[in-house]
Structure formats: structure tokens, C-alpha cells
Write a protein that holds these residues in place. Structure first.
Motif, PDB file in Angstrom:
ATOM      1  N   ARG A 182       6.961  -3.477   9.328  1.00 29.96           N
ATOM      2  CA  ARG A 182       6.043  -3.158   9.098  1.00 29.96           C
ATOM      3  C   ARG A 182       5.048  -3.092  10.394  1.00 29.96           C
ATOM      4  O   ARG A 182       4.321  -2.531  11.062  1.00 29.96           O
ATOM      5  CB  ARG A 182       5.568  -2.819   7.474  1.00 29.96           C
ATOM      6  CG  ARG A 182       6.288  -2.274   6.997  1.00 29.96           C
ATOM      7  CD  ARG A 182       5.385  -2.561   5.504  1.00 29.96           C
ATOM      8  NE  ARG A 182       6.414  -1.412   4.398  1.00 29.96           N
ATOM      9  CZ  ARG A 182       5.984  -1.783   3.399  1.00 29.96           C
ATOM     10  NH1 ARG A 182       5.663  -2.215   2.421  1.00 29.96           N
ATOM     11  NH2 ARG A 182       6.671  -0.356   2.060  1.00 29.96           N
ATOM     12  N   ASP A 232       0.807  -5.781   1.288  1.00 35.19           N
ATOM     13  CA  ASP A 232       0.036  -4.553   1.461  1.00 35.19           C
ATOM     14  C   ASP A 232       1.405  -3.897   1.706  1.00 35.19           C
ATOM     15  O   ASP A 232       2.832  -4.125   1.476  1.00 35.19           O
ATOM     16  CB  ASP A 232       0.136  -3.978   2.827  1.00 35.19           C
ATOM     17  CG  ASP A 232      -1.478  -4.760   2.732  1.00 35.19           C
ATOM     18  OD1 ASP A 232      -2.278  -4.432   1.829  1.00 35.19           O
ATOM     19  OD2 ASP A 232      -1.539  -5.774   3.346  1.00 35.19           O
ATOM     20  N   ALA A 233       1.092  -2.266   0.997  1.00 38.73           N
ATOM     21  CA  ALA A 233       2.986  -1.036   0.692  1.00 38.73           C
ATOM     22  C   ALA A 233       2.363   0.309   2.491  1.00 38.73           C
ATOM     23  O   ALA A 233       1.746  -0.541   3.550  1.00 38.73           O
ATOM     24  CB  ALA A 233       2.002  -0.432   0.057  1.00 38.73           C
ATOM     25  N   GLU A 234       3.459   0.217   2.589  1.00 36.63           N
ATOM     26  CA  GLU A 234       3.905   1.004   3.710  1.00 36.63           C
ATOM     27  C   GLU A 234       2.309   1.873   3.663  1.00 36.63           C
ATOM     28  O   GLU A 234       2.026   2.009   4.610  1.00 36.63           O
ATOM     29  CB  GLU A 234       4.783   1.942   3.447  1.00 36.63           C
ATOM     30  CG  GLU A 234       5.360   2.867   5.074  1.00 36.63           C
ATOM     31  CD  GLU A 234       5.928   2.120   5.756  1.00 36.63           C
ATOM     32  OE1 GLU A 234       6.114   1.296   5.963  1.00 36.63           O
ATOM     33  OE2 GLU A 234       5.640   2.698   7.532  1.00 36.63           O
ATOM     34  N   GLU A 235       1.810   2.759   3.034  1.00 37.01           N
ATOM     35  CA  GLU A 235       0.195   3.948   3.551  1.00 37.01           C
ATOM     36  C   GLU A 235      -0.786   2.271   3.928  1.00 37.01           C
ATOM     37  O   GLU A 235      -1.515   2.733   4.765  1.00 37.01           O
ATOM     38  CB  GLU A 235       0.172   3.508   1.709  1.00 37.01           C
ATOM     39  CG  GLU A 235      -0.809   4.472   1.714  1.00 37.01           C
ATOM     40  CD  GLU A 235      -2.252   4.603   0.934  1.00 37.01           C
ATOM     41  OE1 GLU A 235      -1.028   3.574  -0.259  1.00 37.01           O
ATOM     42  OE2 GLU A 235      -3.282   5.252   0.791  1.00 37.01           O
ATOM     43  N   ALA A 236      -1.138   0.866   3.978  1.00 39.75           N
ATOM     44  CA  ALA A 236      -1.925   0.338   4.822  1.00 39.75           C
ATOM     45  C   ALA A 236      -1.800   1.073   5.697  1.00 39.75           C
ATOM     46  O   ALA A 236      -2.769   0.603   6.764  1.00 39.75           O
ATOM     47  CB  ALA A 236      -1.651  -0.808   3.559  1.00 39.75           C
ATOM     48  N   TYR A 237       0.210   0.344   6.355  1.00 39.88           N
ATOM     49  CA  TYR A 237      -0.019   0.494   7.746  1.00 39.88           C
ATOM     50  C   TYR A 237      -0.634   1.698   8.213  1.00 39.88           C
ATOM     51  O   TYR A 237      -0.661   2.024   9.126  1.00 39.88           O
ATOM     52  CB  TYR A 237       1.219  -0.046   8.036  1.00 39.88           C
ATOM     53  CG  TYR A 237       1.504  -1.643   7.553  1.00 39.88           C
ATOM     54  CD1 TYR A 237       1.736  -2.678   8.535  1.00 39.88           C
ATOM     55  CD2 TYR A 237       1.710  -1.834   6.078  1.00 39.88           C
ATOM     56  CE1 TYR A 237       1.884  -4.095   7.871  1.00 39.88           C
ATOM     57  CE2 TYR A 237       2.038  -3.385   5.371  1.00 39.88           C
ATOM     58  CZ  TYR A 237       1.646  -4.260   7.181  1.00 39.88           C
ATOM     59  OH  TYR A 237       1.949  -5.091   6.573  1.00 39.88           O
ATOM     60  N   GLN A 238       0.659   2.387   7.957  1.00 39.23           N
ATOM     61  CA  GLN A 238       0.070   4.292   7.955  1.00 39.23           C
ATOM     62  C   GLN A 238      -2.034   4.228   8.202  1.00 39.23           C
ATOM     63  O   GLN A 238      -2.137   5.181   9.394  1.00 39.23           O
ATOM     64  CB  GLN A 238       1.113   5.102   7.189  1.00 39.23           C
ATOM     65  CG  GLN A 238       2.267   5.678   7.606  1.00 39.23           C
ATOM     66  CD  GLN A 238       3.366   5.861   6.168  1.00 39.23           C
ATOM     67  OE1 GLN A 238       1.616   6.940   5.014  1.00 39.23           O
ATOM     68  NE2 GLN A 238       3.718   6.269   6.277  1.00 39.23           N
ATOM     69  N   ARG A 239      -2.037   3.817   7.937  1.00 38.01           N
ATOM     70  CA  ARG A 239      -3.507   4.630   7.636  1.00 38.01           C
ATOM     71  C   ARG A 239      -3.888   4.459   8.367  1.00 38.01           C
ATOM     72  O   ARG A 239      -4.908   4.420   9.104  1.00 38.01           O
ATOM     73  CB  ARG A 239      -4.087   4.023   6.757  1.00 38.01           C
ATOM     74  CG  ARG A 239      -4.199   5.099   4.708  1.00 38.01           C
ATOM     75  CD  ARG A 239      -4.455   5.020   3.891  1.00 38.01           C
ATOM     76  NE  ARG A 239      -6.104   5.047   4.110  1.00 38.01           N
ATOM     77  CZ  ARG A 239      -7.315   4.045   2.898  1.00 38.01           C
ATOM     78  NH1 ARG A 239      -6.759   3.982   1.759  1.00 38.01           N
ATOM     79  NH2 ARG A 239      -8.099   4.420   2.932  1.00 38.01           N
ATOM     80  N   GLU A 259      -3.204   5.859  11.853  1.00 38.68           N
ATOM     81  CA  GLU A 259      -3.179   6.406  11.880  1.00 38.68           C
ATOM     82  C   GLU A 259      -5.073   6.681  12.391  1.00 38.68           C
ATOM     83  O   GLU A 259      -5.364   7.171  13.645  1.00 38.68           O
ATOM     84  CB  GLU A 259      -3.341   7.216  10.934  1.00 38.68           C
ATOM     85  CG  GLU A 259      -1.351   8.536  10.870  1.00 38.68           C
ATOM     86  CD  GLU A 259      -1.307   8.478   9.130  1.00 38.68           C
ATOM     87  OE1 GLU A 259       0.283   8.925   8.796  1.00 38.68           O
ATOM     88  OE2 GLU A 259      -2.244   9.309   9.087  1.00 38.68           O
TER      89      GLU A 259
END
Ligand code: PLP
Length: 499
Positions: free
Chosen positions: A280, A351-358, A361
């Protein structure tokens, strides 16, 4: 294998009545959860004693050693802070000479103060585009050891707070040629050496004493840490003595169960969780290569820890603090720290995927709105000036252990240039000193402090007066008095060496 948290929850459910400490008698009060109180015990029958482990705690410490590749490991409940204090105190005799990285945590300086150590510093390279120090290199250690006689131990930080990883095995070889121990503050690296694709940890790399904050990068409660010991260069009885001195005599079972729990998580979830963690991070940094103004500190996983994202805003002309304010206020992303030159965001196995995506972006969107101004120089010049001046001051300071006890007076910051500091001045976080008691205030550091304060950064050891217009006349600092310096001069000939 038996686990502490299992034993504690079993005990919490039993009908055994506690005629012992803690005073809450395992009953909750107020808003804190009941389960926490029910499991919070003292050294009662069957639960061993951290200061003389013979049962469950002995077993758990052995398991920790096995996991990290150490000969012996100790559970710590006062953070890496007490591990560093104990490591330095046991590895070097009272009044001995330590070679330590200038970017060490304040606990290393506290150990030097308590043990009256003579301190020589290792200055690593300044990564000018970010305003951070790189990790210390084997060559820097070799040169420093050749220049200084009678060094009794070397202390360095790896990974650094910003994630720079040192070549510890190369450094260990050089240090061991002298027959002295290498201590590595690996507080930010408790996740290293545990899975494929990650750099080895400092135990595997041959360091003698290694300190891990379990709470920083693994899923554990704040204050939990480990100290590992290897080889024959450190006397282990002395090490245990200092652990008894610097650790609470009532170590929290909740914290110890937290260490056990975190290490069990690594054993059980390890492979998948570590793989995702690394992938990630790599995906995020690849995507952020699109940025025109923001600059992401990158490097191989051996050089740059995948748990730390260092983002420089330099090219756009905004400060790291301004960037972190945008991330918080607009995107609700709270970063670990910010300084003039950069923002530091931390990622862990949890940390889940969302942490990296947020984060990806948000940074891409911010970058899109920034204007390229090629402004690196403006922000980072001062740091270069200051680090240059600091190393030029080498050998001209009063020993920390002496200076911190000398008579002090509070004066206006701008009058402090050329005078000797009586207190630490730290940029917080991470608590690495900008100025150490006994060092002289330089012109470059004065300007650096003013800029940091103006940018809204937290500087410890400086008092800023209330009200508007307090810059720069309403900023105060504690310096050693002239009479204390004169007295020192007369009493101990302290100015004989270049002061
Ligand atoms: C490099 C480094 N070492 C040691 C420490 C102290 O760790 P702890 O908070 O576990 O006492 C810190 C804390 O921030 C740190 O950044």
C-alpha cells in the motif's frame, strides 16, 4: 504458549476479591471502561514480577527475544525513554565518553546528564530539500571514532523519526573493531526484521543494545517498549540494575499485556498484514509521483521506512505547517508532525486501504491547486546555516551535566546570541534538541527559532510573551549567568579548552 491478556481476563471474570493495590479494587469509576479496571492488577500470586521474572513474564520476554533475533529481551512500561536511559547508563561508566548522533531523542541527553558523560556528536547529512537529517553512515562513524579517543559506546537512531534507515550492520562492524558496544534507538522500528521485504532490525544487524517502542509502530498501548541485548560487551547485571532504577516498581499489567498482545498479532497476522503494509505504501508513493509542487521523500525500503511519509511543500512556497493545517481542516487528516519544510504522516500495520487512499487523494488535489515557485531555498537555507554553525561550535561548549545545573537567568531571545544555554530548546515533536544546555546560541539558530515560532510550530524551552507585537522582543530564553561562568572559570579552569 500462555498469554498475559488471557490470564488477566480469566482473573477479571473470577470471584477473587482484591485485598491489595491498585486502590480502584478492580471497579470502574466515571467514564473509563469497566474491563480496563477489572484487568488492572499488581504483582499477585501467579502473575510474576517484572523486576525478577520467573514465570509468565520470563516466558514472554524469551518469546520477544526469539521474535526479534535477540539473546535477551526486556518488557518496558516506561517507553523507549527508560530503555535508552538504561542502555546508556549500563554501557558506559559514570563520567565516560559517548559518541552519539545529534538527532538523538532527548532521553539520550538526559542519560548523559544523569551519568555525567562527555558527549561527542555524529552529524549526519542534511537532506536540504526536506529540512531533515539523513541516517548516520558507517563512514561518519569511522571518521568520528578515529578523531575521538576513549569513546566507550556509540548511540544512533535508526529509523530516524522521519524514517531514514542506517546501515546498522556496517556501523556495528566498525564499532566492534574498537571493542565497544553499539546502541541503536530503534524506537520507530519495532516492525523491522519481522517479515520478508522489510529491512533487518538492529538485533539481526549486530547491535548490542536495541530499543523498540512497541507503541509507536505496532498495535500496542502508549508507553510500551522493549529493550534487547546481545553479545558480551554490556554487563547484563548492570543493565538490569538500571532497569530497576528507571522503571516503575509497579509496572502496569495492562501495558505488559498490551506488549504480549501486539507481538502475538505480529506472529498471527504477520505475513498478510506486513505484505499489505508494504504494498500500500509503495502504491501510494508511486501515485504521488504525479505531484508537481509537493515532493515525497522516497528511496528503497532499506533506506526509507514504509511507515513514514515525508511530504515537502517547499516548491510551492507554503510551509509544512500550512500544509498540515490544510490536511486537517479541509480533509480531516491529522498528521504526526509538521515543521517549516515538511509534514510527516505515519502508517502502520493497522491502517486500512482507506488511510492510503484518503491521503493520496488529498495530496494530489492540494498539489493541483498549488503554484510552483521553486521556493525550497527560502525555507531550508536557515537549517543549513544552523547545522553548519552547530558543528563549527564543536568542542566549544560546557558539558551538559555541568551546564544544566548552573545558575540561569531568563533574557530576551535576541540578546542570547553567543551566550550559553541553560535549558534545552526542542522542536516538538519529536523532541530532538535544537540547543543543548552548555551550547552557545548562534545567529543561524536564532533565526531558525524565530521562523519556527512565526510559522506556529511548538518550540519547548522558549517562553513567548502574551499579546500582539511580542516578536521578537517578547520572546525569552534561559541562559547561564555571566557570574556562574566566571565562577566556573576560577574554580575548575573550565575555559582551558577553547571556550
Ligand atoms: C527516536 C525516538 N527515540 C525514543 C523516543 C522515546 O520513546 P517513548 O515515547 O516510547 O518513551 C522517541 C519518542 O518520540 C523517539 O522519537
Amino acid at each position: 504458549m500462555e498469554h498475559l491478556y488471557g490470564m488477566l481476563s480469566g482473573y477479571a471474570e473470577s470471584d477473587i476479591y482484591p485485598y491489595h493495590m491498585p486502590g480502584h479494587k478492580r471497579r470502574s469509576w466515571g467514564e473509563l471502561p469497566e474491563a480496563m479496571y477489572r484487568m488492572d492488577i499488581t504483582e499477585i500470586e501467579g502473575f510474576d514480577n517484572l523486576h525478577q521474572p520467573e514465570g509468565i513474564l520470563k516466558e514472554l520476554q524469551k518469546e520477544a527475544a526469539r521474535l526479534y533475533g535477540a539473546e535477551e529481551s526486556y518488557y518496558l512500561v516506561n517507553g523507549s525513554t527508560c530503555g535508552i536511559l538504561s542502555a546508556v547508563s549500563s554501557a558506559i561508566p559514570f563520567g565516560g565518553h559517548i559518541l552519539m548522533a545529534r538527532n538523538c531523542h532527548k532521553s539520550a541527553y538526559h542519560a548523559a546528564y544523569l551519568r555525567h558523560l562527555k558527549v561527542s556528536y555524529l552529524y549526519s547529512d542534511c537532506m536540504a530539500a526536506y529540512g531533515i537529517w539523513d541516517a548516520v553512515t558507517p563512514e561518519q562513524v569511522r571518521v568520528a571514532l578515529e578523531a575521538e579517543g576513549n569513546i566507550r559506546a556509540v548511540l544512533l537512531v535508526s529509523p530516524t523519526y522521519e524514517g531514514r534507515i542506517a546501515d546498522v550492520s556496517g556501523i556495528a562492524r566498525i564499532v566492534h573493531e574498537r571493542g565497544i558496544p553499539l546502541i541503536v534507538d530503534e524506537a520507530h522500528g519495532a516492525h523491522l526484521g519481522l517479515a520478508e521485504g522489510f529491512p533487518e532490525n538492529s538485533c539481526q544487524a549486530g547491535a548490542d543494545l536495541v530499543i523498540h517502542s512497541v507503541h509507536k509502530t505496532l498495535p500496542a498501548l502508549t508507553q510500551t517498549a522493549l529493550l534487547h541485548v546481545n553479545g558480551h560487551l554490556v554487563n547484563r547485571d548492570r543493565l538490569r540494575r538500571f532497569l530497576r532504577i528507571y522503571q516503575s516498581s509497579s509496572p502496569s499489567y495492562l501495558l505488559m499485556a498490551g506488549i504480549d498482545n501486539a507481538l502475538e498479532y505480529v506472529r498471527k497476522q504477520g505475513k498478510t498484514a506486513f505484505g499489505q503494509f508494504r504494498e500500500r505504501y509503495i502504491k501510494m508513493t508511486e501515485a504521488l509521483k504525479e505531484c508537481r509542487c509537493l515532493r515525497i521523500l522516497s528511496g528503497s525500503v532499506r533506506e526509507q521506512d514504509v511507515g513514514k511519509l515525508v511530504i515537502s511543500a517547499g516548491r510551492s512556497g507554503i510551509t509544512g505547517k500550512q500544509l498540515s493545517d490544510i490536511l486537517l481542516n479541509k480533509y480531516h487528516l491529522q498528521t504526526e508532525m509538521s515543521s517549516m519544510g515538511f509534514v510527516l504522516a505515519m502508517f502502520t500495520l493497522n491502517d486500512a486501504e482507506e488511510a492510503y487512499q484518503r491521503m493520496t487523494e488529498a495530496l494530489l488535489e492540494i498539489d493541483d491547486r498549488l503554484t510552483e515557485r521553486n521556493a525550497d531555498g527560502i525555507f531550508l537555507l536557515e537549517m543549513n546555516v544552523w547545522t553548519g554553525e552547530a558543528s563549527a561550535e564543536k568542542g566549544k561548549s560546557i558539558p551538559l551535566w555541568e551546564a544544566w545545573d548552573m545558575e540561569a537567568e531568563e533574557i530576551v531571545l535576541k540578546d542570547s546570541i553567543g551566550r550559553y544555554a541553560a535549558e534545552f530548546v526542542n522542536l516538538y515533536p519529536p523532541g530532538v534538541p535544537l540547543l543543548v544546555p552548555g551550547e552557545r546560541m548562534t545567529e543561524g539558530l536564532y533565526r531558525e527559532i524565530l521562523r519556527d515560532l512565526e510559522a506556529g510550530l511548538t518550540i519547548q524551552g522558549i517562553r513567548v510573551g502574551a499579546g500582539k507585537g511580542c516578536f521578537p522582543d517578547g520572546i525569552f530564553i534561559k541562559m547561564i549567568t555571566e557570574s556562574a561562568l566566571l565562577c566556573r572559570c576560577r574554580c575548575c579552569d573550565g575555559f582551558g579548552q577553547g571556550l
